[in-house]
Design a protein around this motif. Structure first.
Motif, PDB file in Angstrom:
ATOM      1  N   PRO A 224       0.827  -1.212   0.000  1.00 16.57           N
ATOM      2  CA  PRO A 224       0.000   0.000   0.000  1.00 16.57           C
ATOM      3  C   PRO A 224       0.860   1.260   0.000  1.00 16.57           C
ATOM      4  CG  PRO A 224      -0.028  -1.033   2.157  1.00 16.57           C
ATOM      5  CD  PRO A 224       0.711  -1.965   1.258  1.00 16.57           C
ATOM      6  N   VAL A 225       0.334   2.294  -0.647  1.00 14.96           N
ATOM      7  CA  VAL A 225       1.028   3.579  -0.750  1.00 14.96           C
ATOM      8  C   VAL A 225       0.088   4.679  -0.279  1.00 14.96           C
ATOM      9  CG1 VAL A 225       2.219   5.188  -2.279  1.00 14.96           C
ATOM     10  CG2 VAL A 225       2.305   2.736  -2.756  1.00 14.96           C
ATOM     11  N   VAL A 226       0.514   5.411   0.749  1.00 19.58           N
ATOM     12  CA  VAL A 226      -0.220   6.587   1.217  1.00 19.58           C
ATOM     13  C   VAL A 226       0.398   7.804   0.531  1.00 19.58           C
ATOM     14  CG1 VAL A 226      -0.874   7.989   3.210  1.00 19.58           C
ATOM     15  CG2 VAL A 226      -0.659   5.497   3.448  1.00 19.58           C
ATOM     16  N   THR A 227      -0.425   8.526  -0.229  1.00 18.34           N
ATOM     17  CA  THR A 227       0.089   9.647  -1.011  1.00 18.34           C
ATOM     18  C   THR A 227      -0.334  10.966  -0.383  1.00 18.34           C
ATOM     19  OG1 THR A 227      -0.026   8.299  -3.014  1.00 18.34           O
ATOM     20  CG2 THR A 227       0.188  10.665  -3.318  1.00 18.34           C
ATOM     21  N   GLN A 228       0.639  11.846  -0.204  1.00 19.50           N
ATOM     22  CA  GLN A 228       0.479  13.073   0.586  1.00 19.50           C
ATOM     23  C   GLN A 228       0.989  14.265  -0.212  1.00 19.50           C
ATOM     24  OE1 GLN A 228       3.240  13.224   3.954  1.00 19.50           O
ATOM     25  NE2 GLN A 228       1.607  13.931   5.281  1.00 19.50           N
ATOM     26  N   GLU A 229       0.276  15.410  -0.149  1.00 20.27           N
ATOM     27  CA  GLU A 229       0.755  16.630  -0.780  1.00 20.27           C
ATOM     28  C   GLU A 229       1.975  17.131  -0.015  1.00 20.27           C
ATOM     29  OE1 GLU A 229       1.440  19.996  -2.905  1.00 20.27           O
ATOM     30  OE2 GLU A 229       1.190  20.109  -0.739  1.00 20.27           O
ATOM     31  N   TYR A 230       3.070  17.362  -0.719  1.00 21.86           N
ATOM     32  CA  TYR A 230       4.352  17.545  -0.028  1.00 21.86           C
ATOM     33  C   TYR A 230       4.439  18.834   0.783  1.00 21.86           C
ATOM     34  CZ  TYR A 230       6.541  21.121  -3.060  1.00 21.86           C
ATOM     35  OH  TYR A 230       6.856  22.289  -3.705  1.00 21.86           O
ATOM     36  N   LYS A 231       3.706  19.864   0.398  1.00 18.26           N
ATOM     37  CA  LYS A 231       3.800  21.129   1.130  1.00 18.26           C
ATOM     38  C   LYS A 231       2.841  21.183   2.307  1.00 18.26           C
ATOM     39  CE  LYS A 231       5.751  24.658  -1.884  1.00 18.26           C
ATOM     40  NZ  LYS A 231       5.502  25.951  -2.582  1.00 18.26           N
ATOM     41  N   THR A 232       1.590  20.815   2.067  1.00 19.96           N
ATOM     42  CA  THR A 232       0.582  20.951   3.115  1.00 19.96           C
ATOM     43  C   THR A 232       0.517  19.747   4.036  1.00 19.96           C
ATOM     44  OG1 THR A 232      -1.192  19.967   1.770  1.00 19.96           O
ATOM     45  CG2 THR A 232      -0.805  22.348   1.543  1.00 19.96           C
ATOM     46  N   GLY A 233       1.026  18.592   3.583  1.00 18.73           N
ATOM     47  CA  GLY A 233       0.935  17.370   4.374  1.00 18.73           C
ATOM     48  C   GLY A 233      -0.417  16.695   4.266  1.00 18.73           C
ATOM     49  N   LYS A 234      -1.311  17.220   3.441  1.00 21.52           N
ATOM     50  CA  LYS A 234      -2.647  16.646   3.312  1.00 21.52           C
ATOM     51  C   LYS A 234      -2.585  15.281   2.638  1.00 21.52           C
ATOM     52  CE  LYS A 234      -7.343  17.935   2.127  1.00 21.52           C
ATOM     53  NZ  LYS A 234      -8.234  19.056   1.732  1.00 21.52           N
ATOM     54  N   VAL A 235      -3.253  14.294   3.251  1.00 22.71           N
ATOM     55  CA  VAL A 235      -3.315  12.954   2.662  1.00 22.71           C
ATOM     56  C   VAL A 235      -4.285  12.999   1.490  1.00 22.71           C
ATOM     57  CG1 VAL A 235      -3.913  10.544   3.025  1.00 22.71           C
ATOM     58  CG2 VAL A 235      -2.741  11.816   4.834  1.00 22.71           C
ATOM     59  N   LEU A 236      -3.824  12.591   0.321  1.00 14.66           N
ATOM     60  CA  LEU A 236      -4.610  12.688  -0.905  1.00 14.66           C
ATOM     61  C   LEU A 236      -5.342  11.391  -1.247  1.00 14.66           C
ATOM     62  CD1 LEU A 236      -1.987  14.596  -3.095  1.00 14.66           C
ATOM     63  CD2 LEU A 236      -3.940  15.576  -1.864  1.00 14.66           C
ATOM     64  N   MET A 237      -4.660  10.261  -1.090  1.00 20.96           N
ATOM     65  CA  MET A 237      -5.238   8.993  -1.506  1.00 20.96           C
ATOM     66  C   MET A 237      -4.399   7.829  -0.990  1.00 20.96           C
ATOM     67  SD  MET A 237      -4.086   9.053  -5.535  1.00 20.96           S
ATOM     68  CE  MET A 237      -4.295   7.297  -5.806  1.00 20.96           C
ATOM     69  N   VAL A 238      -4.956   6.632  -1.118  1.00 20.40           N
ATOM     70  CA  VAL A 238      -4.225   5.401  -0.821  1.00 20.40           C
ATOM     71  C   VAL A 238      -4.407   4.466  -2.022  1.00 20.40           C
ATOM     72  CG1 VAL A 238      -4.039   3.381   0.667  1.00 20.40           C
ATOM     73  CG2 VAL A 238      -4.541   5.611   1.674  1.00 20.40           C
ATOM     74  N   ALA A 239      -3.308   3.917  -2.504  1.00 19.81           N
ATOM     75  CA  ALA A 239      -3.363   2.978  -3.628  1.00 19.81           C
ATOM     76  C   ALA A 239      -2.294   1.912  -3.403  1.00 19.81           C
ATOM     77  CB  ALA A 239      -3.159   3.710  -4.950  1.00 19.81           C
ATOM     78  N   TYR A 240      -2.025   1.091  -4.431  1.00 23.02           N
ATOM     79  CA  TYR A 240      -1.100  -0.028  -4.273  1.00 23.02           C
ATOM     80  C   TYR A 240      -0.084  -0.050  -5.414  1.00 23.02           C
ATOM     81  CZ  TYR A 240      -4.285  -1.803  -0.741  1.00 23.02           C
ATOM     82  OH  TYR A 240      -5.050  -1.941   0.389  1.00 23.02           O
ATOM     83  N   MET A 241       1.071  -0.625  -5.106  1.00 21.22           N
ATOM     84  CA  MET A 241       2.114  -0.821  -6.108  1.00 21.22           C
ATOM     85  C   MET A 241       2.565  -2.272  -6.100  1.00 21.22           C
ATOM     86  SD  MET A 241       4.818   2.340  -5.772  1.00 21.22           S
ATOM     87  CE  MET A 241       4.382   4.028  -6.204  1.00 21.22           C
TER      88      MET A 241
END
Length: 414
Positions: A224-241
Motif C-alpha cells: 500500500p502507498v499513502v500519497t500526501q501533498e508535499y507542502k501541506t501534508g494533506k493525505v490525498l489517496m491510498v493505492a497499491y504498487m
C-alpha cells in the motif's frame, strides 16, 4: 563524479510565459531553467515578478540571461529568487561589471554568456576566468578551451537524441546541457536521466536505497502507498504498487500504481492530466507501507475533490490550527483581498491608502509591542504581536515579499 545538469531553456522574448509553464519543467525532471530575454527595452518589472512567482511555488534554479548594464540590474535578479545572472562578455564594460558582480555576490552566482557569433579564443577564456565568472554558458560552440581554466561549461545545444546528449556531457569541463527542446518538446527528462545513467553518466535521478525484494507485500504481492501533498501534508489517496509500478515510479518520477480492479499499471494523470510528481518516497519501520510526498496537479480524487478523504464519519471539536501553516494561510487571505477588493475591508483600506499608511501602522504596532512588554500581563503582549504581524504581512504583500523568501533567509543565518 558530479551529477550532470539537465536544464531547459525558455525564450521570454518569443511570447508570454507564466510561472506554471516554468515550474512544469521542474515537475518533469529539469535541474534548472535558462530564462533568456534579450528584448530591448526589457520589461524588468515583469521579469522580476515572474522570477518571484516561480520561486514562491518551486525550488527550480533559474539562470537569467539579459543585457545587464548596472550592478543594480544584477542585484534585482539575484535577490528575486534562486537565480544566477548570465552576463554578456563583449566589451570592457561587460567584464568590469562581471568582476564587480562577482566580488559583491560571489562567483557561483555569475555566469558568462558566449553566443554562437562570438569567437572562442584562449584570450577570451582567460579574461572570463580573471573577471570572476563561476561558469560559462556556451551557445553551439566548442567547449574544450574552458576546461583549461577550470571553468564549468553549460553548452546550449538543442539535441534530443540520448546518444548525442551523452557525447556532449562526457566532454571535459561540461557540467550539464541546456536545450530549448526540453521545454518546447515537453521531453521526458526523468527518462532521459535514466537512460544516461545506464551509459555511466551521473545525473540527479531517483534511485531507491532499498530493493523492492526487501519490502513486505500483502497476499496479492502488493504494497500500500499513502500519497500526501508535499507542502501541506494533506493525505490525498491510498493505492497499491507492485514491483513494476514501483520501478516505473522511480524511473519516470510520476506516481504509478497497480490497479487491482483492471489488473494493469495505472499512471496517475494519464487520463485526467492530474499527474502526481514525486518529491520523496519513504517506507515505514515494518517495510510494508510506502509514504509518497508529491506535487499534485489538479484533483487527486476521481470525484473532483482535492483528496479522496472528504467524507467525515465521526469527529469531536478540536483546535485544527496548524502553527506551521497559519502564516501562509493568513498571507493568502491578504493577497486575495489585494487582488479581489472587498468593500468595508480594513485590509483593502490599507492597500488603498498606500505604502506610507502601511508603514505608519507597522511603526505604531511595533511601539505597542514595546509598551506591552513592560506590563506584567502577557495577554496584552500577545495581542500586540498579532497586530504587528498582521500589518507586517500587509506590508509584505504590498512589496511582493513572501514567507518563503523570509524563511529561506532566516535558515541561512543559523
Amino acid at each position: 563524479m558530479s551529477d550532470k545538469q539537465i536544464i531547459g531553456c525558455i525564450r521570454l522574448d518569443k511570447g508570454p510565459v507564466n510561472a506554471e509553464q516554468i515550474i512544469h519543467l521542474e515537475n518533469i525532471g529539469a535541474d534548472g531553467v535558462l530564462l533568456f530575454d534579450d528584448s530591448m527595452p526589457i520589461d524588468e518589472e515583469h521579469l522580476i515578478k515572474l522570477i518571484k512567482a516561480v520561486s514562491e511555488k518551486s525550488d527550480l534554479p533559474m539562470l537569467v540571461k539579459r543585457h545587464y548594464q548596472r550592478l543594480e540590474d544584477v542585484k534585482k535578479v539575484l535577490y528575486a529568487g534562486d537565480t544566477r545572472a548570465v552576463m554578456d562578455v563583449v566589451s570592457a564594460a561587460d567584464f568590469h561589471l562581471m568582476l564587480e558582480a562577482s566580488e559583491r555576490f560571489g562567483k557561483d552566482k555569475i555566469f558568462a554568456w558566449i553566443p554562437e557569433s562570438q569567437p572562442v579564443t584562449d584570450a577570451l577564456a582567460s579574461v572570463i576566468h580573471q573577471n570572476g565568472a563561476g561558469a560559462c554558458v556556451v551557445e553551439n560552440r566548442e567547449t574544450e578551451i574552458f576546461a583549461t581554466y577550470h571553468l564549468p561549461v553549460l553548452p546550449v545545444q538543442n539535441q534530443t537524441a540520448t546518444a548525442e546528449i551523452a557525447k556532449i556531457l562526457l566532454a571535459d569541463g561540461v557540467c550539464g546541457i541546456i536545450s530549448e527542446k526540453f521545454y518546447t518538446d515537453d521531453m521526458d527528462m526523468m527518462g532521459l536521466k535514466y537512460d544516461l545513467g545506464n551509459l555511466g553518466i551521473a545525473t540527479n535521478r531517483f534511485e531507491s536505497k532499498l530493493p523492492f525484494s526487501e519490502f513486505k507485500l500483502n497476499s496479492d504481492g502488493l504494497i500500500p502507498v499513502v500519497t500526501q501533498e508535499y507542502k501541506t501534508g494533506k493525505v490525498l489517496m491510498v493505492a497499491y504498487m507492485n514491483e513494476e509500478a514501483f520501478n516505473e515510479t522511480i524511473r519516470s518520477g510520476r506516481m504509478t500504481y497497480w490497479s487491482r480492479s483492471r489488473q494493469e499499471l495505472w499512471k496517475k494523470g494519464d487520463t485526467s492530466g492530474h499527474y502526481q510528481y514525486v518529491k520523496s518516497l519513504d517506507i515505514d519501520c515494518d517495510k510494508d507501507t510506502i509514504l509518497a510526498k508529491v506535487v499534485q496537479i489538479g484533483a487527486a480524487c476521481h470525484t473532483g475533490n482535492e483528496s479522496c478523504f472528504f467524507t467525515n464519519l465521526v469527529s469531536k471539536a478540536y483546535d485544527s490550527t496548524n502553527p506551521m501553516t497559519i502564516f501562509d494561510e493568513v498571507m493568502e487571505t491578504i493577497i486575495h483581498r489585494k487582488e479581489n477588493p472587498k468593500e468595508g475591508s480594513y485590509t483593502n483600506y490599507l492597500f488603498d491608502k498606500g505604502i506610507d499608511k502601511i508603514l505608519k501602522k507597522v511603526g505604531e504596532e511595533a511601539t505597542e509591542i514595546v509598551i506591552a512588554a513592560k506590563n506584567p500581563d502577557t495577554d496584552e503582549l500577545k495581542y500586540e504581536i498579532c497586530d504587528f504581524l498582521y500589518h507586517m504581512m500587509v506590508l509584505m504583500a504590498e512589496r511582493g515579499v513572501t514567507w518563503k523568501e523570509i524563511t529561506k533567509e532566516l535558515a541561512g543565518r543559523h
